[in-house]
Design a protein around this motif. Sequence first.
Motif, PDB file in Angstrom:
ATOM      1  N   GLU A  18       0.927  -1.154  -0.385  1.00 45.26           N
ATOM      2  CA  GLU A  18       0.237  -0.590  -0.139  1.00 45.26           C
ATOM      3  C   GLU A  18       1.244   1.211  -0.064  1.00 45.26           C
ATOM      4  OE1 GLU A  18      -2.747  -1.966   2.523  1.00 45.26           O
ATOM      5  OE2 GLU A  18      -2.351  -0.831   3.535  1.00 45.26           O
ATOM      6  N   PHE A  19       0.681   2.805  -0.772  1.00 51.23           N
ATOM      7  CA  PHE A  19       1.001   3.281  -1.183  1.00 51.23           C
ATOM      8  C   PHE A  19       0.191   4.159  -0.306  1.00 51.23           C
ATOM      9  CE2 PHE A  19       3.301   0.234  -3.531  1.00 51.23           C
ATOM     10  CZ  PHE A  19       4.304   0.320  -3.467  1.00 51.23           C
ATOM     11  N   LEU A  20       1.019   5.816  -0.499  1.00 48.06           N
ATOM     12  CA  LEU A  20       0.630   7.069   0.378  1.00 48.06           C
ATOM     13  C   LEU A  20       0.211   7.913  -1.303  1.00 48.06           C
ATOM     14  CD1 LEU A  20      -1.783   8.706   1.618  1.00 48.06           C
ATOM     15  CD2 LEU A  20       0.910   9.563   2.766  1.00 48.06           C
ATOM     16  N   GLN A 130      -7.796   5.952  10.350  1.00 51.05           N
ATOM     17  CA  GLN A 130      -6.911   5.044   9.251  1.00 51.05           C
ATOM     18  C   GLN A 130      -6.380   5.030   7.432  1.00 51.05           C
ATOM     19  OE1 GLN A 130      -6.958   1.660  10.583  1.00 51.05           O
ATOM     20  NE2 GLN A 130      -7.797   3.199  12.384  1.00 51.05           N
ATOM     21  N   GLU A 131      -5.783   5.890   7.693  1.00 47.98           N
ATOM     22  CA  GLU A 131      -5.070   6.571   5.899  1.00 47.98           C
ATOM     23  C   GLU A 131      -3.990   5.933   5.739  1.00 47.98           C
ATOM     24  OE1 GLU A 131      -5.306  10.694   3.310  1.00 47.98           O
ATOM     25  OE2 GLU A 131      -5.009  10.333   5.996  1.00 47.98           O
ATOM     26  N   LEU A 132      -3.564   5.190   6.356  1.00 44.58           N
ATOM     27  CA  LEU A 132      -2.579   3.859   7.168  1.00 44.58           C
ATOM     28  C   LEU A 132      -2.518   2.822   5.541  1.00 44.58           C
ATOM     29  CD1 LEU A 132      -3.685   2.503  10.680  1.00 44.58           C
ATOM     30  CD2 LEU A 132      -2.728   5.278   9.845  1.00 44.58           C
ATOM     31  N   CYS A 133      -0.734   2.794   5.813  1.00 44.40           N
ATOM     32  CA  CYS A 133      -0.668   2.355   4.558  1.00 44.40           C
ATOM     33  C   CYS A 133       0.743   1.029   4.940  1.00 44.40           C
ATOM     34  CB  CYS A 133       0.357   2.614   4.224  1.00 44.40           C
ATOM     35  SG  CYS A 133      -0.876   4.010   2.852  1.00 44.40           S
ATOM     36  N   GLY A 134       0.211  -0.123   4.408  1.00 40.02           N
ATOM     37  CA  GLY A 134       1.080  -1.840   5.329  1.00 40.02           C
ATOM     38  C   GLY A 134       1.538  -2.802   4.164  1.00 40.02           C
ATOM     39  N   CYS A 135       2.822  -3.149   4.545  1.00 39.01           N
ATOM     40  CA  CYS A 135       2.620  -4.623   3.094  1.00 39.01           C
ATOM     41  C   CYS A 135       1.976  -5.910   3.852  1.00 39.01           C
ATOM     42  CB  CYS A 135       4.260  -4.741   3.525  1.00 39.01           C
ATOM     43  SG  CYS A 135       5.024  -4.980   2.065  1.00 39.01           S
ATOM     44  N   ALA A 243       3.896  -0.216   5.724  1.00 37.79           N
ATOM     45  CA  ALA A 243       4.693   0.204   4.005  1.00 37.79           C
ATOM     46  C   ALA A 243       5.778   0.075   3.822  1.00 37.79           C
ATOM     47  CB  ALA A 243       4.279   1.077   3.324  1.00 37.79           C
ATOM     48  N   ALA A 244       6.604  -0.838   3.366  1.00 32.80           N
ATOM     49  CA  ALA A 244       7.898  -0.794   3.242  1.00 32.80           C
ATOM     50  C   ALA A 244       9.043   0.008   2.395  1.00 32.80           C
ATOM     51  CB  ALA A 244       8.878  -2.341   2.373  1.00 32.80           C
ATOM     52  N   ALA A 245       9.347   1.355   2.878  1.00 29.33           N
ATOM     53  CA  ALA A 245      10.317   2.161   2.520  1.00 29.33           C
ATOM     54  C   ALA A 245      10.536   1.700   0.852  1.00 29.33           C
ATOM     55  CB  ALA A 245      11.694   3.086   3.482  1.00 29.33           C
ATOM     56  N   THR A 246      12.028   0.841   1.284  1.00 27.15           N
ATOM     57  CA  THR A 246      12.124   0.459  -0.132  1.00 27.15           C
ATOM     58  C   THR A 246      12.206  -0.642  -0.743  1.00 27.15           C
ATOM     59  OG1 THR A 246      14.154  -0.291   1.164  1.00 27.15           O
ATOM     60  CG2 THR A 246      14.490   1.624   0.800  1.00 27.15           C
ATOM     61  N   VAL A 247      12.634  -1.143  -1.644  1.00 27.40           N
ATOM     62  CA  VAL A 247      12.563  -2.402  -2.255  1.00 27.40           C
ATOM     63  C   VAL A 247      12.932  -3.007  -1.540  1.00 27.40           C
ATOM     64  CG1 VAL A 247      12.752  -3.718  -4.211  1.00 27.40           C
ATOM     65  CG2 VAL A 247      11.747  -1.763  -4.741  1.00 27.40           C
ATOM     66  N   ALA A 248      14.336  -3.263  -0.965  1.00 26.81           N
ATOM     67  CA  ALA A 248      15.523  -4.081  -0.305  1.00 26.81           C
ATOM     68  C   ALA A 248      14.203  -4.597   0.537  1.00 26.81           C
ATOM     69  CB  ALA A 248      16.402  -3.614  -0.231  1.00 26.81           C
ATOM     70  N   GLU A 249      13.580  -3.739   1.388  1.00 21.17           N
ATOM     71  CA  GLU A 249      13.172  -3.794   2.846  1.00 21.17           C
ATOM     72  C   GLU A 249      11.985  -4.431   2.425  1.00 21.17           C
ATOM     73  OE1 GLU A 249      14.599   0.256   5.192  1.00 21.17           O
ATOM     74  OE2 GLU A 249      13.202  -0.031   4.108  1.00 21.17           O
ATOM     75  N   ALA A 250      10.952  -4.178   1.522  1.00 23.83           N
ATOM     76  CA  ALA A 250      10.168  -5.610   0.958  1.00 23.83           C
ATOM     77  C   ALA A 250      10.419  -6.979   0.852  1.00 23.83           C
ATOM     78  CB  ALA A 250       9.040  -4.498   0.428  1.00 23.83           C
TER      79      ALA A 250
END
Length: 392
Positions: A18-20, A130-135, A243-250
């Motif tokens: 999920e992205f803002l 609840q304007e939230l973003c998760g992975c 939500a993961a800031a970077t691709v590597a963290e995701a």
Amino acid sequence: MPAAGGATDQLTFGVEEEFLLVDADTLLPAPRARAVLDRTAASSAGHDSGFHHELCASVVEAASAVCATLPELGARIRSGRAALAASARRENARLVSVGEPVLTAAEPEITATDHFHRMRESYAGVVTDQELCGCHVHVGVPDRDTGVAVLNHITPWLPTLLALTANSRYRHGADSGFHSWRMMVHTRLPAATMPPWHASAAAYDADLARLVDCGMVEPGQGSLRVARLSRRYPTVEIRIGDAAATVAEAVLYAALARALVRRALDDLAVGRTAGPLDHGVLDCALWAAARHGLHGAAVDPWRERETRAIDLLDALLAHVRDALDDLGDAAAVTALAAAARGRGCAATRQRAAAATGGAPAVVRMLGAETVAGVRVPDPPGLVDSVRRGGGR
């Protein structure tokens, strides 16, 4: 994401990110999901990710296809981010991977669907936060009884995954003091807690039915807990990560989630089941992870005492070492975990950015990290404009 099942030697998984959306000029949340998703659909025919609305009209989701390997998942994550970021640019917006909006100016606009409007009616003022973003990571399991047994095994490790992914330090432009304010907001919803221990799928389903009977969950919907069985797919759904800031963290988060499931399946195959732990202590572990992140204090749910989050991360890596070897992920995860240990979670980097440029610098940093290493096409006409001396 599509269904992901199969035997343990071919353990499939996928990620929902999920992205803002923020306005490119004001950096405030921008309720442009419909326009961004319409553009993405028009330009991404045959794309291997799915793109979806969320509760708030400022949030979009990219759901990867089912993947069998970590490199494949990384490629899907990058392509999903690229597609959404390109569409966002065309709407004068930026795609930002963050758990909670850093800057806010007004109550968020709710996406115009019956389901989301029922949520607004049911949860009233709680929804305004609840304007939230998760992975969310889905990992395939063979059946629901096995899925419940897997949840029992992985639950004590979930707070460590939150500490690793914490990415929501700021709210309304101010430092919340928490590394994951998103988790504190999420847990205001009914039963949005750590998963209880269940002896079987029947017990799990009875628990969900009680929530429906109490009017806390709509019929046909899954629970709001931070890990659950998917209602749509034959998967365990691990929803704890910001939500993961970077691709590597995701990729690191997804790899560890899959390895935890693989280790649980291996334990179950030789008759090792997971007994219940004190649920109050588990909730304390969740709170501590949200408060302190990766380099602060944590709660050891087995010994029921304070410890260091980084020590729990080391314990997690040791716990899943054989699973990582079997999945072919050991080298990649070792390198990614070492980088995370050195850089800290994204919330730590948010504080560093704020120290130099305030909350706007945090949004800019996160926007850059979201698409770092991602090839995002320029909007049509941009190259010609730059050649003529124009700008964005």
